[in-house]
Design a protein around this motif. Sequence first.
Motif, PDB file in Angstrom:
ATOM      1  N   GLY A  42      55.800  26.776 -24.456  1.00  0.00           N
ATOM      2  CA  GLY A  42      54.378  26.889 -24.176  1.00  0.00           C
ATOM      3  C   GLY A  42      54.017  26.638 -22.727  1.00  0.00           C
ATOM      4  O   GLY A  42      52.842  26.665 -22.375  1.00  0.00           O
ATOM      5  N   THR A  46      57.921  32.536 -20.685  1.00  0.00           N
ATOM      6  CA  THR A  46      57.941  33.924 -21.147  1.00  0.00           C
ATOM      7  C   THR A  46      56.906  34.749 -20.400  1.00  0.00           C
ATOM      8  O   THR A  46      57.179  35.881 -19.986  1.00  0.00           O
ATOM      9  CB  THR A  46      57.678  33.980 -22.665  1.00  0.00           C
ATOM     10  OG1 THR A  46      58.706  33.256 -23.328  1.00  0.00           O
ATOM     11  CG2 THR A  46      57.667  35.403 -23.163  1.00  0.00           C
ATOM     12  N   THR A  47      55.730  34.184 -20.211  1.00  0.00           N
ATOM     13  CA  THR A  47      54.672  34.909 -19.504  1.00  0.00           C
ATOM     14  C   THR A  47      55.122  35.270 -18.093  1.00  0.00           C
ATOM     15  O   THR A  47      54.914  36.401 -17.635  1.00  0.00           O
ATOM     16  CB  THR A  47      53.390  34.059 -19.467  1.00  0.00           C
ATOM     17  OG1 THR A  47      53.079  33.649 -20.800  1.00  0.00           O
ATOM     18  CG2 THR A  47      52.234  34.840 -18.901  1.00  0.00           C
TER      19      THR A  47
HETATM   20  N1  ADP Z   1      49.338  37.390 -25.605  1.00  0.00           N
HETATM   21  C1  ADP Z   1      48.890  36.121 -25.598  1.00  0.00           C
HETATM   22  N2  ADP Z   1      47.631  35.854 -25.994  1.00  0.00           N
HETATM   23  C2  ADP Z   1      47.160  34.591 -25.979  1.00  0.00           C
HETATM   24  N3  ADP Z   1      47.850  33.524 -25.581  1.00  0.00           N
HETATM   25  C3  ADP Z   1      49.121  33.718 -25.172  1.00  0.00           C
HETATM   26  C4  ADP Z   1      49.703  35.018 -25.149  1.00  0.00           C
HETATM   27  N4  ADP Z   1      50.970  34.909 -24.703  1.00  0.00           N
HETATM   28  C5  ADP Z   1      51.163  33.607 -24.452  1.00  0.00           C
HETATM   29  N5  ADP Z   1      50.059  32.884 -24.739  1.00  0.00           N
HETATM   30  C6  ADP Z   1      49.900  31.433 -24.544  1.00  0.00           C
HETATM   31  O1  ADP Z   1      50.347  31.119 -23.271  1.00  0.00           O
HETATM   32  C7  ADP Z   1      51.061  29.905 -23.267  1.00  0.00           C
HETATM   33  C8  ADP Z   1      52.418  30.104 -22.627  1.00  0.00           C
HETATM   34  O2  ADP Z   1      53.177  30.952 -23.426  1.00  0.00           O
HETATM   35  P1  ADP Z   1      54.655  31.370 -23.075  1.00  0.00           P
HETATM   36  O3  ADP Z   1      54.692  31.995 -21.740  1.00  0.00           O
HETATM   37  O4  ADP Z   1      55.150  32.196 -24.208  1.00  0.00           O
HETATM   38  O5  ADP Z   1      55.409  29.979 -23.054  1.00  0.00           O
HETATM   39  P2  ADP Z   1      56.964  29.657 -23.156  1.00  0.00           P
HETATM   40  O6  ADP Z   1      57.717  30.932 -23.081  1.00  0.00           O
HETATM   41  O7  ADP Z   1      57.220  28.748 -22.011  1.00  0.00           O
HETATM   42  O8  ADP Z   1      57.157  28.974 -24.451  1.00  0.00           O
HETATM   43  C9  ADP Z   1      51.138  29.436 -24.692  1.00  0.00           C
HETATM   44  O9  ADP Z   1      50.180  28.418 -24.874  1.00  0.00           O
HETATM   45  C10 ADP Z   1      50.793  30.656 -25.491  1.00  0.00           C
HETATM   46  O10 ADP Z   1      50.094  30.294 -26.659  1.00  0.00           O
END
Ligand code: ADP
Lengths: 376, 289
Positions: A42, A46-47
């Motif tokens: 979180g 990934t983002t």
């Molecule tokens: N498409 C999306 N819509 C809404 N919230 C998102 C989306 N993608 C990611 N998030 C939120 O963004 C935050 C970071 O997500 P992410 O990049 O997947 O984290 P990680 O890969 O470090 O676990 C999380 O709180 C997640 O819920």
Amino acid sequence: MEKHKIIELKGICKSYGGEKVLSDISLDIYDNEFVTMLGPSGCGKTTTLRIIAGFEHPDKGSVYFDGKDITALPPYQRHVNTVFQKYALFPHLNVYENIAFGLRVAKRPEEEIREQVKEMLRLVNLSSFEKRHVTTLSGGQQQRVAIARALINKPRVLLLDEPLGALDLKLRKDMQQELKNIRKQTGITFIYVTHDQEEALSLSDRVIVMNAGEIQQVGAPIDIYNEPVNAYVADFIGESNILDGVMLEDYKVRLAGHTFDCVDKGFEANEPVDVVIRPEDVDVVAPEKGMLTGLVTQVTFMGVHYEIIVEIDHFKWMIQTTDYVAPDSRIGIYIEPDAFHVMKKSEYSDLFGDYSSYSFEHELLSENVDEEALEE
Amino acid sequence: MKKVFSKVYLGLIFLFLYAPLIVMVLISFNSGDSTTQIEGFSLKWYREIFRDHGTLQAFRNTLVLSVLAAVLATVIGTLAAVGIHKMRSKRLRSAVMTVTNIPMMNPDIVTGISLMLLFVFAARMLNLETTLSFYTLLIAHITFCLPYVILNVLPKLRQMDKNLPEAAQDLGCTPLQSFFKVELPFIMPSVWTAMIMAFTLSFDDFVISNFTSGSSYETLTIHIYSMIKKSVKPNIYSLSTIVFFAVLVLLIVYNFTDSADDRRERAIERANLRRERRLRKERGELVEE
Ligand SMILES: Nc1ncnc2c1ncn2[C@@H]1O[C@H](COP(=O)(O)OP(=O)(O)O)[C@@H](O)[C@H]1O
Ligand SMILES: [Mg+2]
């Protein structure tokens, strides 16, 4: 020799529905290195990867590739390829066709495709599997297909999102070695995402520690371990005793009611600081010879060493020692000056009472709770 | 006691469900002219049907109509499902789904009459001479098949890993290429099922066809209805038997192509829709329909 900068993120910000996910991420990634983004789930790993791949657009900031701004470029025009967390293999194609996909889209001659796919299959040790349907493969095998499929386009940069997350421990260790080999053989830059600090430290040339959408520290694994910039990094990487202290003057730190020599300087006189001491840097000695003395409250045999908990001045220290110590005995401890890591106070100070080790189980637990709450 | 009762109950249900069908099949083989007294076994009514030009023409008409309606409804419906699937706004999506479902809930006669009125209105506006024709019939059939196609394809799209099209684009596909190379192959099984479903619906429809076909284009069901108006002979029974078995075969094929997974997904889909509507009603956003 000046290293060639292949990817550069400048001031990336991203929010989802008003929630800030990445705030002001700036990052340089060089040719031919293995970089790992490390952080709890979180935190935006990934983002960040999806922004580099082109699946997401940053609200602010730019992405550069080879010095050119590619922020507006769609994924299919970028020279990066992705290994997805859940593999995302094409279920209607067999192993061969999955790997050949990129070359078929590029309309390469059949002969070249055959040659390249064979080479990829060799690289990931799946040579006898080309006719197999991907749904009949094990997790580890699917992972290899995903890697081969992403590598066949000869990208300059390969993005890997927790690629080993779904594999069991033994397989994970093997795959880590294989990934290292594959990277050496291909010379492609790897940007690797994981929440497993051990994996990050053992695989990478450089580690980027993230938390809550911000970069905490960037550096070689050994530097991050030995010189964490704040209490958060110290806590997340390895196990540590994080104590409140006061920097009396250069090379003198006071904590737990005692003044120690240390190797840190450059703080103001009497500045409050966080002090990190790794459990393996503490020596157990007889009580009368110790700098501090305390009561052993718990002893756990860990194989190579014992992990003991010692209560000193109401703070529980974790110490790793190869000598047996009896529970409920009084011991002294001795710490070398270079074992103290003095850090400026940060927003993460005081979050970590007693010894702390980042607990992945805790995170899993809280994630489960979140999911249950969502289902409601 | 309770057991006996439930068995009797079950028996009655089966009797009422299947007795008419059994009678229909039996009488279709009657050698006499009567539809009440069975005199002996013969295939003469079947032979008569296959010699009757009107019936054969109606059969050909139905085939042409159903194939066209099924193919067009499947193409349009699949594209619509993909569009709905890509919608980001949840509210918009559920609104579109509700609108799509209304024709499915409507009694056929309401759909039929409203379509007919629409066609008449449109013909007036455009100053056309003939109002109802093959084309209005085709449009009507596509219309009532569409929601079934969408409801068949949408769950399959939901099953698809959202990284799949992304993986395709990552490997160099444009979004359009990714649709044809990855997304379409993935949903293809449910597209075929949807097409069979649409064909079946179109093939055995009478009510809506009756209102929208005009006099120039006679389908099989309309033909049967017009035969009844003239005189009731066993040939009607044998024609109906043929239609019945054709539809039965189609349904069996449909059930084979439609996996249990997809059926469950669709059930969940419908339950979600119902729940959402209930919630909105509770919040007072939706006045009782
Ligand atoms: N498409 C999306 N819509 C809404 N919230 C998102 C989306 N993608 C990611 N998030 C939120 O963004 C935050 C970071 O997500 P992410 O990049 O997947 O984290 P990680 O890969 O470090 O676990 C999380 O709180 C997640 O819920
Ligand atoms: Mg992630």
